[in-house]
Write an enzyme that holds these catalytic residues in place. Structure first.
Site, PDB file in Angstrom:
ATOM      1  N   HIS A 129      -2.566   5.489   6.267  1.00 24.01           N
ATOM      2  CA  HIS A 129      -1.184   5.952   6.430  1.00 24.01           C
ATOM      3  C   HIS A 129      -1.130   7.413   5.975  1.00 24.01           C
ATOM      4  CE1 HIS A 129       0.121   1.774   6.717  1.00 24.01           C
ATOM      5  NE2 HIS A 129      -0.225   1.515   5.487  1.00 24.01           N
ATOM      6  N   CYS A 155       0.831  -1.214   0.000  1.00 23.10           N
ATOM      7  CA  CYS A 155       0.000   0.000   0.000  1.00 23.10           C
ATOM      8  C   CYS A 155       0.863   1.261   0.000  1.00 23.10           C
ATOM      9  CB  CYS A 155      -0.927  -0.011   1.208  1.00 23.10           C
ATOM     10  SG  CYS A 155      -0.114  -0.474   2.755  1.00 23.10           S
TER      11      CYS A 155
HETATM   12  P1  NAD Z   1      -5.234 -10.872   6.173  1.00 27.07           P
HETATM   13  O1  NAD Z   1      -4.660 -11.511   7.376  1.00 27.07           O
HETATM   14  O2  NAD Z   1      -6.334  -9.885   6.327  1.00 27.07           O
HETATM   15  O3  NAD Z   1      -5.779 -12.013   5.192  1.00 27.07           O
HETATM   16  C1  NAD Z   1      -5.052 -13.160   4.879  1.00 27.07           C
HETATM   17  C2  NAD Z   1      -6.029 -14.302   4.631  1.00 27.07           C
HETATM   18  O4  NAD Z   1      -5.318 -15.465   4.234  1.00 27.07           O
HETATM   19  C3  NAD Z   1      -6.831 -14.690   5.860  1.00 27.07           C
HETATM   20  O5  NAD Z   1      -8.175 -14.867   5.466  1.00 27.07           O
HETATM   21  C4  NAD Z   1      -6.219 -16.018   6.294  1.00 27.07           C
HETATM   22  O6  NAD Z   1      -7.176 -16.843   6.916  1.00 27.07           O
HETATM   23  C5  NAD Z   1      -5.801 -16.591   4.967  1.00 27.07           C
HETATM   24  N1  NAD Z   1      -4.722 -17.573   5.032  1.00 27.07           N
HETATM   25  C6  NAD Z   1      -3.749 -17.722   5.952  1.00 27.07           C
HETATM   26  N2  NAD Z   1      -2.931 -18.734   5.613  1.00 27.07           N
HETATM   27  C7  NAD Z   1      -3.387 -19.239   4.464  1.00 27.07           C
HETATM   28  C8  NAD Z   1      -2.977 -20.296   3.618  1.00 27.07           C
HETATM   29  N3  NAD Z   1      -1.889 -21.043   3.891  1.00 27.07           N
HETATM   30  N4  NAD Z   1      -3.693 -20.560   2.497  1.00 27.07           N
HETATM   31  C9  NAD Z   1      -4.792 -19.810   2.180  1.00 27.07           C
HETATM   32  N5  NAD Z   1      -5.213 -18.785   2.957  1.00 27.07           N
HETATM   33  C10 NAD Z   1      -4.529 -18.513   4.088  1.00 27.07           C
HETATM   34  O7  NAD Z   1      -4.013 -10.255   5.358  1.00 27.07           O
HETATM   35  P2  NAD Z   1      -4.047  -9.009   4.374  1.00 27.07           P
HETATM   36  O8  NAD Z   1      -3.975  -7.771   5.172  1.00 27.07           O
HETATM   37  O9  NAD Z   1      -5.145  -9.165   3.396  1.00 27.07           O
HETATM   38  O10 NAD Z   1      -2.646  -9.166   3.661  1.00 27.07           O
HETATM   39  C11 NAD Z   1      -2.440 -10.038   2.558  1.00 27.07           C
HETATM   40  C12 NAD Z   1      -1.213  -9.581   1.781  1.00 27.07           C
HETATM   41  O11 NAD Z   1      -1.458  -8.271   1.290  1.00 27.07           O
HETATM   42  C13 NAD Z   1       0.086  -9.479   2.577  1.00 27.07           C
HETATM   43  O12 NAD Z   1       1.168  -9.757   1.715  1.00 27.07           O
HETATM   44  C14 NAD Z   1       0.129  -8.028   2.975  1.00 27.07           C
HETATM   45  O13 NAD Z   1       1.431  -7.580   3.246  1.00 27.07           O
HETATM   46  C15 NAD Z   1      -0.443  -7.392   1.732  1.00 27.07           C
HETATM   47  N6  NAD Z   1      -1.035  -6.073   1.923  1.00 27.07           N
HETATM   48  C16 NAD Z   1      -1.790  -5.782   3.023  1.00 27.07           C
HETATM   49  C17 NAD Z   1      -2.325  -4.505   3.174  1.00 27.07           C
HETATM   50  C18 NAD Z   1      -3.117  -4.119   4.375  1.00 27.07           C
HETATM   51  O14 NAD Z   1      -3.058  -2.974   4.772  1.00 27.07           O
HETATM   52  N7  NAD Z   1      -3.885  -4.985   4.984  1.00 27.07           N
HETATM   53  C19 NAD Z   1      -2.100  -3.548   2.196  1.00 27.07           C
HETATM   54  C20 NAD Z   1      -1.379  -3.877   1.044  1.00 27.07           C
HETATM   55  C21 NAD Z   1      -0.834  -5.150   0.936  1.00 27.07           C
END
Ligand code: NAD
Length: 334
Positions: free
Chosen positions: A220, A140
């Site tokens: 942010h 992000c």
């Molecule tokens: P999150 O924890 O909200 O969601 C992750 C999901 O994956 C959950 O539903 C979890 O149950 C599931 N999960 C866990 N292990 C798994 C597996 N082995 N197989 C399938 N599903 C599984 O995480 P998020 O915030 O959505 O982040 C996901 C990615 O996006 C990360 O790389 C993060 O750095 C990136 N990201 C996050 C944000 C943010 O602000 N939340 C912003 C940009 C990028």
């Protein structure tokens, strides 16, 4: 025929990417994979998505009354491209699976650049992802920085970028992390990793960043300070930024991230998302030859349109970046 997209990991990012894909005419969701049978899993079912899970979780899902369409392996087999939205560093462990299945894959910013060798921001390097099998959509913060640094670099040349990132400590739906009452310089060793991450998309830029975590969940905020090659005024900078479709100027009594989030809700946007960088155009200032401005970044949603453009580039559905961006913006309502 539409491109078949699978979402592996249906959390903050995954559920938003799924909804955005469903809005496109040239792609469709063939399934989402979730590890736990919770409200999000039920919601995915209600939306009509096929729910898949890890082989050892099928029983747990069915025990909660959630009908499972199959395992993650089976979901992958049915798809043209998988968008991996599992937690940071978990995604990398899925690479073997995708490689064996011969499927294209997108990862998110929590993974390392070296996982794919191609880090993506639609406005900056769409062409680099054309036809690629593996692409990482940057975080992000990096997305927010590329969206302004890339056009300003093209127009005026960025000689030096110095950025302070004031980061939300957790997402609104999160109960795991903090702080709830402190200001945390993080990382303490300087500069922070955010600068090098921008260089994975804009290799030659001179950038250094520092980052601080704050007890807020909303957005942010970046304090941006640039030295530019070409002499220009604040108005020149403002007009370049005004042309960017994923940049929104805020004013009209908006003095904080709280009011931006209120605006997103008032706009009737799904989940109260704000996909654009929000720049206070009043803050755009030239002071002693250097440029300064503030922008706020909605961490939960700014990368969503970028994931859609990444799919279009990798599947070569559209060879022209601006055309893909236009379609994505139109369908999402940006
Ligand atoms: P999150 O924890 O909200 O969601 C992750 C999901 O994956 C959950 O539903 C979890 O149950 C599931 N999960 C866990 N292990 C798994 C597996 N082995 N197989 C399938 N599903 C599984 O995480 P998020 O915030 O959505 O982040 C996901 C990615 O996006 C990360 O790389 C993060 O750095 C990136 N990201 C996050 C944000 C943010 O602000 N939340 C912003 C940009 C990028």
């Amino acid at each position: 025929t539409k491109v078949k997209v699978a979402i592996n990991g249906y959390g903050t990012i995954g559920k938003r990417v799924a909804d955005a894909v469903a809005l496109q005419d040239d792609m469709e969701i063939i399934g989402i994979a979730k590890t736990r049978p919770n409200f999000e899993t039920v919601m995915a079912k209600d939306k009509g998505f096929n729910v898949y899970t890890l082989a050892d979780r099928v029983g747990a899902m069915e025990k909660e009354g959630i009908e499972v369409s199959g395992t993650v392996e089976e979901m992958i087999k049915a798809a043209d491209v998988v968008v991996d939205c599992t937690p940071g560093k978990v995604g990398a462990t899925n690479k073997d699976l995708y490689e064996k299945a011969g499927i294209k894959a997108i990862w998110q910013g929590g993974e390392a650049h070296t996982l794919t060798g191609c880090s993506f921001n639609a406005e900056t390097n769409y062409d680099e992802a054309l036809g690629k099998d593996f692409v990482r959509v940057v975080s992000c913060n990096t997305t927010g920085l590329c969206r302004v640094l890339s056009p300003l670099d093209k127009e005026f040349g960025v000689k030096k970028a110095r950025v302070t990132l004031l980061r939300r400590a957790a997402d609104p739906g999160d109960i795991k992390t903090g702080p709830i009452n402190a200001i945390v310089p993080n990382p303490i060793k300087l500069p922070s990793h955010h600068g090098p991450d921008v260089k994975t998309v804009i290799p030659n830029i001179d950038i250094a960043t520092t980052a601080v975590k704050l007890p807020t969940t909303l957005m942010h905020l970046h304090t941006i300070n640039l030295e530019l090659e070409k002499e220009c005024t604040a108005e020149d900078v403002e007009s370049v930024l005004a042309e960017q479709s994923r940049v929104r100027f805020v004013g009209q009594g908006i003095t904080s991230t709280a009011e931006i989030m209120e605006l997103a809700k008032d706009l009737g946007r799904s989940r109260g998302d704000m996909w654009e960088n929000c720049i206070w155009n009043e803050s755009i200032t030239m002071y002693e030859g250097e440029l300064y401005f503030f922008q706020a970044i909605h961490q939960e949603s700014d990368v969503i349109p970028e994931n859609i453009d990444a799919i279009r580039a990798m599947m070569e559905l559209e060879s022209d970046a601006s055309r893909s961006i236009e379609i994505t913006n139109k369908t999402m309502g940006i």
